[in-house]
Design a protein around this motif. Structure first.
Motif, PDB file in Angstrom:
ATOM      1  N   LEU A  43      63.705 -14.191  23.374  1.00  0.00           N
ATOM      2  CA  LEU A  43      64.975 -13.932  24.040  1.00  0.00           C
ATOM      3  C   LEU A  43      64.993 -14.585  25.421  1.00  0.00           C
ATOM      4  O   LEU A  43      66.004 -15.121  25.858  1.00  0.00           O
ATOM      5  N   ARG A  44      63.845 -14.597  26.080  1.00  0.00           N
ATOM      6  CA  ARG A  44      63.739 -15.223  27.399  1.00  0.00           C
ATOM      7  C   ARG A  44      64.008 -16.724  27.299  1.00  0.00           C
ATOM      8  O   ARG A  44      64.708 -17.304  28.133  1.00  0.00           O
ATOM      9  N   THR A  45      63.488 -17.373  26.263  1.00  0.00           N
ATOM     10  CA  THR A  45      63.700 -18.801  26.075  1.00  0.00           C
ATOM     11  C   THR A  45      65.178 -19.101  25.865  1.00  0.00           C
ATOM     12  O   THR A  45      65.720 -20.053  26.431  1.00  0.00           O
ATOM     13  N   ARG A  46      65.832 -18.302  25.052  1.00  0.00           N
ATOM     14  CA  ARG A  46      67.259 -18.497  24.821  1.00  0.00           C
ATOM     15  C   ARG A  46      68.063 -18.188  26.084  1.00  0.00           C
ATOM     16  O   ARG A  46      69.075 -18.828  26.349  1.00  0.00           O
ATOM     17  N   PHE A  47      67.596 -17.212  26.853  1.00  0.00           N
ATOM     18  CA  PHE A  47      68.265 -16.860  28.108  1.00  0.00           C
ATOM     19  C   PHE A  47      68.201 -18.027  29.088  1.00  0.00           C
ATOM     20  O   PHE A  47      69.163 -18.295  29.804  1.00  0.00           O
ATOM     21  N   VAL A  48      67.062 -18.740  29.121  1.00  0.00           N
ATOM     22  CA  VAL A  48      66.932 -19.913  29.981  1.00  0.00           C
ATOM     23  C   VAL A  48      67.973 -20.958  29.604  1.00  0.00           C
ATOM     24  O   VAL A  48      68.586 -21.589  30.467  1.00  0.00           O
ATOM     25  N   ALA A  49      68.215 -21.147  28.309  1.00  0.00           N
ATOM     26  CA  ALA A  49      69.210 -22.119  27.865  1.00  0.00           C
ATOM     27  C   ALA A  49      70.616 -21.707  28.299  1.00  0.00           C
ATOM     28  O   ALA A  49      71.408 -22.546  28.739  1.00  0.00           O
ATOM     29  N   VAL A  50      70.924 -20.432  28.207  1.00  0.00           N
ATOM     30  CA  VAL A  50      72.250 -19.956  28.613  1.00  0.00           C
ATOM     31  C   VAL A  50      72.429 -20.089  30.119  1.00  0.00           C
ATOM     32  O   VAL A  50      73.467 -20.569  30.600  1.00  0.00           O
ATOM     33  N   ILE A  51      71.432 -19.677  30.878  1.00  0.00           N
ATOM     34  CA  ILE A  51      71.502 -19.804  32.337  1.00  0.00           C
ATOM     35  C   ILE A  51      71.590 -21.280  32.727  1.00  0.00           C
ATOM     36  O   ILE A  51      72.355 -21.649  33.622  1.00  0.00           O
ATOM     37  N   GLY A  52      70.818 -22.130  32.041  1.00  0.00           N
ATOM     38  CA  GLY A  52      70.869 -23.562  32.308  1.00  0.00           C
ATOM     39  C   GLY A  52      72.255 -24.127  32.078  1.00  0.00           C
ATOM     40  O   GLY A  52      72.728 -24.982  32.838  1.00  0.00           O
ATOM     41  N   PHE A  53      72.921 -23.641  31.041  1.00  0.00           N
ATOM     42  CA  PHE A  53      74.284 -24.097  30.787  1.00  0.00           C
ATOM     43  C   PHE A  53      75.188 -23.771  31.962  1.00  0.00           C
ATOM     44  O   PHE A  53      75.920 -24.630  32.452  1.00  0.00           O
TER      45      PHE A  53
END
Length: 169
Positions: free
Chosen positions: A62-72
């Motif tokens: 979930l943290r990895t996917r969260f990084v992608a969302v925050i990066g967006f």
């Protein structure tokens, strides 16, 4: 093929067909707790022994996917800024070099963060659980690597059925 150094726990939720999964229940006025309990009843967790390079640190979380969302969200607004700067440069006959370089840089960073969160890791690409059924007490495990598949069959000989076994029934 080295001895296992780490355990990765993979939770699979049984599906009952393409229409069985409710993506949202807010319009149906159904009980969200009941839906959560139902999905917990149909979930199965497998412990997969791995080496450290394919262990729990390299699995999408979930943290990895969260990084992608925050990066967006972090990179999307500078992209809009540089696109507006390109528009201003065209209108007022300014240099396009800086806004284009800035836009390309942030678009590249945005793509990298999205790919970081979306692309499955090596363990997720090499090991897939399909057709999980608690009522039949079975699960289909698809192992891409031939060497791992052979070893898995040898170590789980009592429980493994191949396609040829199903055809003979």
């Amino acid at each position: 093929m080295e001895p296992a150094e780490d355990l990765v726990f993979i939770t699979i939720i049984e599906s009952y067909g393409p229409d069985s999964y409710e993506t949202s229940s807010w319009t149906k006025e159904s009980d969200k707790i009941a839906a959560a309990l139902q999905s917990a009843k149909t979930s199965t967790t497998f412990a997969v022994p791995t080496c450290m390079s394919h262990g729990s640190k390299s699995v999408r979380t979930l943290r990895t996917r969260f990084v992608a969302v925050i990066g967006f969200f972090v990179f999307f607004y500078p992209i809009i800024f540089f696109l507006l700067q390109i528009n201003l440069a065209l209108v007022y006959s300014r240099s396009l070099t800086e806004p284009i370089i800035g836009a390309l840089l942030f678009i590249g960073l945005l793509l990298i963060t999205i790919l970081y969160g979306v692309i499955p890791r090596a363990l997720e690409r090499g090991l897939k659980f399909e057709n999980t059924s608690r009522t039949k007490d079975s699960v289909d495990v698809v192992i891409v690597n031939n060497e791992y598949r052979k070893r898995f069959r040898e170590e789980n000989e009592m429980f493994v059925y191949t396609d040829a076994d199903y055809e003979s029934w």
